[in-house]
Design a protein around this motif. Structure first.
Motif, PDB file in Angstrom:
ATOM      1  N   GLN A  40     -58.787 -69.545 -14.469  1.00 36.73           N
ATOM      2  CA  GLN A  40     -57.662 -69.374 -13.548  1.00 36.73           C
ATOM      3  C   GLN A  40     -58.085 -68.741 -12.222  1.00 36.73           C
ATOM      4  O   GLN A  40     -59.029 -67.962 -12.167  1.00 36.73           O
ATOM      5  CB  GLN A  40     -56.590 -68.498 -14.195  1.00 36.73           C
ATOM      6  N   THR A  41     -57.355 -69.071 -11.180  1.00 38.74           N
ATOM      7  CA  THR A  41     -57.583 -68.441  -9.876  1.00 38.74           C
ATOM      8  C   THR A  41     -56.794 -67.144  -9.728  1.00 38.74           C
ATOM      9  O   THR A  41     -57.016 -66.381  -8.796  1.00 38.74           O
ATOM     10  CB  THR A  41     -57.198 -69.400  -8.739  1.00 38.74           C
ATOM     11  N   LYS A  42     -55.848 -66.911 -10.667  1.00 36.11           N
ATOM     12  CA  LYS A  42     -55.084 -65.663 -10.701  1.00 36.11           C
ATOM     13  C   LYS A  42     -55.163 -65.099 -12.103  1.00 36.11           C
ATOM     14  O   LYS A  42     -55.205 -65.837 -13.076  1.00 36.11           O
ATOM     15  CB  LYS A  42     -53.615 -65.903 -10.323  1.00 36.11           C
ATOM     16  N   ARG A  43     -55.169 -63.758 -12.194  1.00 36.24           N
ATOM     17  CA  ARG A  43     -55.230 -63.123 -13.504  1.00 36.24           C
ATOM     18  C   ARG A  43     -54.019 -62.198 -13.671  1.00 36.24           C
ATOM     19  O   ARG A  43     -52.901 -62.670 -13.758  1.00 36.24           O
ATOM     20  CB  ARG A  43     -56.555 -62.355 -13.648  1.00 36.24           C
ATOM     21  N   TYR A  44     -54.261 -60.894 -13.709  1.00 31.38           N
ATOM     22  CA  TYR A  44     -53.207 -59.947 -14.048  1.00 31.38           C
ATOM     23  C   TYR A  44     -52.580 -59.220 -12.871  1.00 31.38           C
ATOM     24  O   TYR A  44     -51.431 -58.816 -12.925  1.00 31.38           O
ATOM     25  CB  TYR A  44     -53.756 -58.907 -15.023  1.00 31.38           C
ATOM     26  N   MET A  45     -53.365 -59.009 -11.814  1.00 28.69           N
ATOM     27  CA  MET A  45     -52.848 -58.246 -10.684  1.00 28.69           C
ATOM     28  C   MET A  45     -53.360 -58.849  -9.379  1.00 28.69           C
ATOM     29  O   MET A  45     -54.353 -59.581  -9.356  1.00 28.69           O
ATOM     30  CB  MET A  45     -53.264 -56.770 -10.774  1.00 28.69           C
ATOM     31  N   THR A  46     -52.674 -58.521  -8.290  1.00 28.30           N
ATOM     32  CA  THR A  46     -53.122 -58.927  -6.965  1.00 28.30           C
ATOM     33  C   THR A  46     -53.937 -57.793  -6.358  1.00 28.30           C
ATOM     34  O   THR A  46     -53.848 -56.638  -6.798  1.00 28.30           O
ATOM     35  CB  THR A  46     -51.921 -59.231  -6.057  1.00 28.30           C
ATOM     36  N   PRO A  47     -54.737 -58.083  -5.333  1.00 25.71           N
ATOM     37  CA  PRO A  47     -55.544 -57.020  -4.712  1.00 25.71           C
ATOM     38  C   PRO A  47     -54.724 -55.854  -4.180  1.00 25.71           C
ATOM     39  O   PRO A  47     -55.226 -54.733  -4.092  1.00 25.71           O
ATOM     40  CB  PRO A  47     -56.277 -57.752  -3.579  1.00 25.71           C
ATOM     41  N   ASP A  48     -53.444 -56.097  -3.838  1.00 21.23           N
ATOM     42  CA  ASP A  48     -52.618 -54.997  -3.340  1.00 21.23           C
ATOM     43  C   ASP A  48     -51.861 -54.278  -4.447  1.00 21.23           C
ATOM     44  O   ASP A  48     -50.978 -53.462  -4.183  1.00 21.23           O
ATOM     45  CB  ASP A  48     -51.664 -55.485  -2.254  1.00 21.23           C
ATOM     46  N   GLY A  49     -52.201 -54.578  -5.719  1.00 25.24           N
ATOM     47  CA  GLY A  49     -51.675 -53.801  -6.826  1.00 25.24           C
ATOM     48  C   GLY A  49     -50.411 -54.311  -7.478  1.00 25.24           C
ATOM     49  O   GLY A  49     -49.796 -53.587  -8.269  1.00 25.24           O
ATOM     50  N   GLN A  50     -50.006 -55.537  -7.234  1.00 23.20           N
ATOM     51  CA  GLN A  50     -48.818 -56.085  -7.873  1.00 23.20           C
ATOM     52  C   GLN A  50     -49.185 -56.690  -9.228  1.00 23.20           C
ATOM     53  O   GLN A  50     -50.161 -57.432  -9.341  1.00 23.20           O
ATOM     54  CB  GLN A  50     -48.181 -57.163  -6.997  1.00 23.20           C
ATOM     55  N   TYR A  51     -48.383 -56.396 -10.248  1.00 23.64           N
ATOM     56  CA  TYR A  51     -48.610 -56.962 -11.568  1.00 23.64           C
ATOM     57  C   TYR A  51     -48.041 -58.378 -11.625  1.00 23.64           C
ATOM     58  O   TYR A  51     -46.864 -58.603 -11.323  1.00 23.64           O
ATOM     59  CB  TYR A  51     -47.949 -56.105 -12.646  1.00 23.64           C
ATOM     60  N   ILE A  52     -48.863 -59.354 -11.987  1.00 25.31           N
ATOM     61  CA  ILE A  52     -48.426 -60.749 -12.060  1.00 25.31           C
ATOM     62  C   ILE A  52     -48.719 -61.347 -13.432  1.00 25.31           C
ATOM     63  O   ILE A  52     -48.637 -62.559 -13.624  1.00 25.31           O
ATOM     64  CB  ILE A  52     -49.092 -61.603 -10.964  1.00 25.31           C
ATOM     65  N   GLY A  53     -49.067 -60.489 -14.393  1.00 25.24           N
ATOM     66  CA  GLY A  53     -49.401 -60.966 -15.723  1.00 25.24           C
ATOM     67  C   GLY A  53     -48.226 -61.441 -16.540  1.00 25.24           C
ATOM     68  O   GLY A  53     -48.404 -61.878 -17.677  1.00 25.24           O
ATOM     69  N   ASP A  54     -47.025 -61.350 -15.972  1.00 23.35           N
ATOM     70  CA  ASP A  54     -45.836 -61.852 -16.661  1.00 23.35           C
ATOM     71  C   ASP A  54     -45.327 -63.139 -16.022  1.00 23.35           C
ATOM     72  O   ASP A  54     -44.231 -63.608 -16.326  1.00 23.35           O
ATOM     73  CB  ASP A  54     -44.733 -60.799 -16.668  1.00 23.35           C
ATOM     74  N   GLN A  55     -46.142 -63.718 -15.142  1.00 21.65           N
ATOM     75  CA  GLN A  55     -45.726 -64.923 -14.431  1.00 21.65           C
ATOM     76  C   GLN A  55     -46.179 -66.193 -15.160  1.00 21.65           C
ATOM     77  O   GLN A  55     -46.891 -66.144 -16.166  1.00 21.65           O
ATOM     78  CB  GLN A  55     -46.252 -64.883 -12.998  1.00 21.65           C
ATOM     79  N   ASP A  56     -45.766 -67.344 -14.595  1.00 27.23           N
ATOM     80  CA  ASP A  56     -45.971 -68.626 -15.272  1.00 27.23           C
ATOM     81  C   ASP A  56     -47.432 -68.954 -15.554  1.00 27.23           C
ATOM     82  O   ASP A  56     -47.745 -69.533 -16.601  1.00 27.23           O
ATOM     83  CB  ASP A  56     -45.359 -69.757 -14.437  1.00 27.23           C
ATOM     84  N   HIS A  57     -48.337 -68.594 -14.645  1.00 23.29           N
ATOM     85  CA  HIS A  57     -49.740 -68.972 -14.850  1.00 23.29           C
ATOM     86  C   HIS A  57     -50.302 -68.311 -16.110  1.00 23.29           C
ATOM     87  O   HIS A  57     -51.127 -68.908 -16.808  1.00 23.29           O
ATOM     88  CB  HIS A  57     -50.585 -68.616 -13.632  1.00 23.29           C
ATOM     89  N   LEU A  58     -49.833 -67.103 -16.425  1.00 21.87           N
ATOM     90  CA  LEU A  58     -50.291 -66.433 -17.645  1.00 21.87           C
ATOM     91  C   LEU A  58     -49.550 -66.952 -18.870  1.00 21.87           C
ATOM     92  O   LEU A  58     -50.146 -67.116 -19.941  1.00 21.87           O
ATOM     93  CB  LEU A  58     -50.105 -64.915 -17.514  1.00 21.87           C
ATOM     94  N   ARG A  59     -48.277 -67.229 -18.716  1.00 21.77           N
ATOM     95  CA  ARG A  59     -47.532 -67.750 -19.858  1.00 21.77           C
ATOM     96  C   ARG A  59     -48.067 -69.124 -20.274  1.00 21.77           C
ATOM     97  O   ARG A  59     -48.099 -69.460 -21.459  1.00 21.77           O
ATOM     98  CB  ARG A  59     -46.040 -67.844 -19.535  1.00 21.77           C
ATOM     99  N   GLN A  60     -48.530 -69.914 -19.322  1.00 21.67           N
ATOM    100  CA  GLN A  60     -49.098 -71.218 -19.645  1.00 21.67           C
ATOM    101  C   GLN A  60     -50.397 -71.082 -20.439  1.00 21.67           C
ATOM    102  O   GLN A  60     -50.644 -71.850 -21.376  1.00 21.67           O
ATOM    103  CB  GLN A  60     -49.336 -72.014 -18.366  1.00 21.67           C
TER     104      GLN A  60
END
Length: 428
Positions: free
Chosen positions: A212-232
Motif C-alpha cells: 500500500q501507498t498509505k498505512r496507519y498515519m499521515t506525516p502530520d499525525g492523522q490516524y487513517i488506519g480506520d479508512q477504506d484502504h485498511l479495511r480492504q
C-alpha cells in the motif's frame, strides 16, 4: 502534528528508556570504546562478517580508527534506548530495523546526516528507502542498509500437478492481482486438497499492507488506519481464510515451518528473506521445485535496516566514512551472499554475485524478480506508532481465523483498542 517527547516516552512501553526519562540534548559524555575505535551496536545477522572484519582492523577512509562491534541478541531496542536515556556509554553507531520511525521523536540524539554530506550519495539508493530514514522535519537520522522486496514463491511441481501455469512469467500473468490469485489458488486446492497460499491470516494482511501507498498515519499525525484502504486489506485477509486457503498455522509456532516441510503451503507472497527462513530451512528436500514471480497486487516491501550515528560519537566523520563504505553498492552485494541482505543500491542488482542462477529455485535468477519489486515499490509513510497500531489489529484478525469473532466485530474491537491507545499517548 509534531511528535513530542512525551508521546515518545509513552510509546516506549515497558522500556527502560521510559523509566529513566529519555529527554533531549544533555551534556555529552564519552561514547563506548577507546579513542582509536568507533563502537557499533547491531543484532545477529544484520551485517556481513568479512566486511566488519576489515573495519575492525582499520576503517576504510578513516585508517586511524577501527570498528568495535557488539552484537546484541535480545531486547535490542530497549538496550539502545536505555543507553541514550543515561547519556553514558552510548555507542557511536547504532543499527535500526524497519521500525526506524519509532526513533524519530528522539532524533536530536542522533546526528543529521545531511550535515555530514549524505546527499551526495542519494542517487545511489532506492528513493523510497532513502526517504524512510528522514524525519517529517527533514532531519536525516538514518542511512539505508538492506530492503525486503516481496514476490510470489510457489511450488512449480505442485502447480504442474494441479494443471495450472508453471513458469514464472505465466504465473505472474495469470495472477496479477489478488482476485485472480485467489481464483488460481482455488484451482490448485481443487486438485490438491488441503493446499494453502498462506500460513495464517496475519501474513496475508501484512504482505498486502506492504504493497500500500498509505498505512496507519499521515506525516502530520492523522490516524487513517480506520479508512477504506485498511479495511480492504483486512477484508482480503479474511476472505483468504473464508475460502479455505490459509493453513491456519499461527505465528511463533512450529506449525509455520511444518506447512512448508509437508508441502501444504504451495505458494506464499513473501519478502526476499523468506527464501532462506522458509523453504531452504524448512524444506531442503524441495530443492529445484520452487520458483518466484511478480507478486499479485503489485510490488511491496517488508523489512530492511538502517544505520545511525549518535550525537555522542567521538568522530562523526570517521563514522560516516564507515557507514557509506559499508553500504556501498559493492559491499551491499557482498552482504546479499551472507547474511542474505537484499541491497538498497540498484547498482548491486547487476553484480555477478547476485545474478548467478539459484539451484534451489531450479536455476532461476531470482534476483531479477526481487530487483523489479524493489524498484517498482511506491513507498509509504511509516509512523512512530505503527507497531502500537498493528498489535491489536493483527490480534483481532487471529480471532477471526480461529472463529471466536466475526470480521465486523473484530474490526470494531481493533479500532476501539487503537483509538484508546493513541488517545492515551496523546497521539490523537
Amino acid at each position: 502534528m509534531t511528535l513530542t517527547r512525551r508521546k515518545f516516552l509513552t510509546l516506549s512501553t515497558g522500556g527502560a528508556a521510559a523509566a529513566l526519562g529519555l529527554t533531549g540534548c544533555g551534556g555529552s559524555r564519552d561514547s563506548l570504546g577507546g579513542p582509536d575505535e568507533l563502537s557499533m551496536w547491531t543484532w545477529v545477522g544484520s551485517v556481513n562478517d568479512s566486511l566488519i572484519g576489515q573495519a575492525e582492523k582499520a576503517i576504510p577512509g578513516a585508517t586511524a580508527k577501527r570498528l568495535a562491534m557488539t552484537r546484541i541478541g535480545t531486547s535490542y531496542k530497549t538496550k539502545v534506548l536505555t543507553a541514550l536515556a543515561g547519556k553514558s556509554l552510548v555507542p557511536d553507531i547504532v543499527a535500526m530495523n524497519d521500525d526506524v520511525a519509532t526513533y524519530f521523536p528522539n532524533a536530536d540524539q542522533f546526528l543529521d546526516l545531511h550535515e555530514l554530506g549524505a546527499d551526495r550519495f542519494k542517487g545511489d539508493f532506492l528513493e523510497w528507502k532513502w526517504k524512510l530514514g528522514i524525519t517529517p522535519e527533514n532531519r536525516m537520522m538514518a542511512y539505508p542498509m538492506d530492503t525486503g522486496p516481496t514476490a510470489l514463491f510457489y511450488r512449480r511441481d505442485l502447480f504442474a500437478k494441479a494443471g495450472v501455469e508453471t513458469e514464472p512469467e505465466d504465473v505472474a500473468a495469470a495472477a496479477p492481482d489478488w482476485e485472480s490469485y485467489i481464483q488460481l489458488a482455488k484451482k490448485v486446492k481443487a486438485a490438491i486438497p488441503g493446499s494453502a497460499i498462506t500460513d495464517n491470516i496475519t501474513s496475508i494482511y501484512l504482505y498486502a499492507l506492504a504493497q500500500q501507498t498509505k498505512r496507519y498515519m499521515t506525516p502530520d499525525g492523522q490516524y487513517i488506519g480506520d479508512q477504506d484502504h485498511l479495511r480492504q486489506v483486512w477484508d482480503l485477509a479474511v476472505r483468504v481464510v473464508k475460502e479455505g486457503l490459509s493453513a491456519n498455522a499461527q505465528a511463533d509456532t512450529t506449525d509455520v515451518n511444518a506447512v512448508v516441510t509437508n508441502g501444504r503451503l504451495v505458494a506464499f507472497n513473501a519478502a526476499v528473506w523468506w527464501a532462506q527462513l522458509g523453504p531452504k530451512n524448512a524444506a531442503p528436500a524441495t530443492k529445484g521445485n520452487w520458483r518466484v514471480c511478480a507478486p499479485p497486487g503489485g510490488a511491496g516491501n517488508r523489512g530492511g535496516s538502517f544505520l545511525a550515528i549518535t550525537k555522542y560519537c567521538k568522530d562523526p566523520e570517521a563514522a560516516f566514512a564507515f557507514i557509506t563504505w559499508l553500504e556501498s553498492a559493492k559491499n551491499q552485494a557482498e552482504a546479499f551472499l551472507d547474511p542474505v541482505l537484499f541491497p538498497s543500491t540498484p547498482a548491486s542488482y547487476d553484480d555477478q554475485r547476485l545474478t548467478a542462477p539459484d539451484p534451489f529455485f531450479g536455476g532461476q535468477r531470482i534476483v531479477d524478480v526481487f530487483a523489479a519489486s524493489a524498484e517498482k515499490y511506491p513507498g509509504s509513510y511509516f509512523s512512530p506508532y505503527d507497531s502500537v497500531i498493528a498489535t491489536p489489529i493483527t490480534a483481532e484478525l487471529v480471532n477471526v481465523e480461529v472463529g471466536s469473532k466475526t470480521s465486523d466485530q473484530a474490526w470494531k474491537d481493533a479500532q476501539e483498542q487503537v483509538h484508546r491507545e493513541l488517545s492515551r499517548m496523546g497521539a490523537i
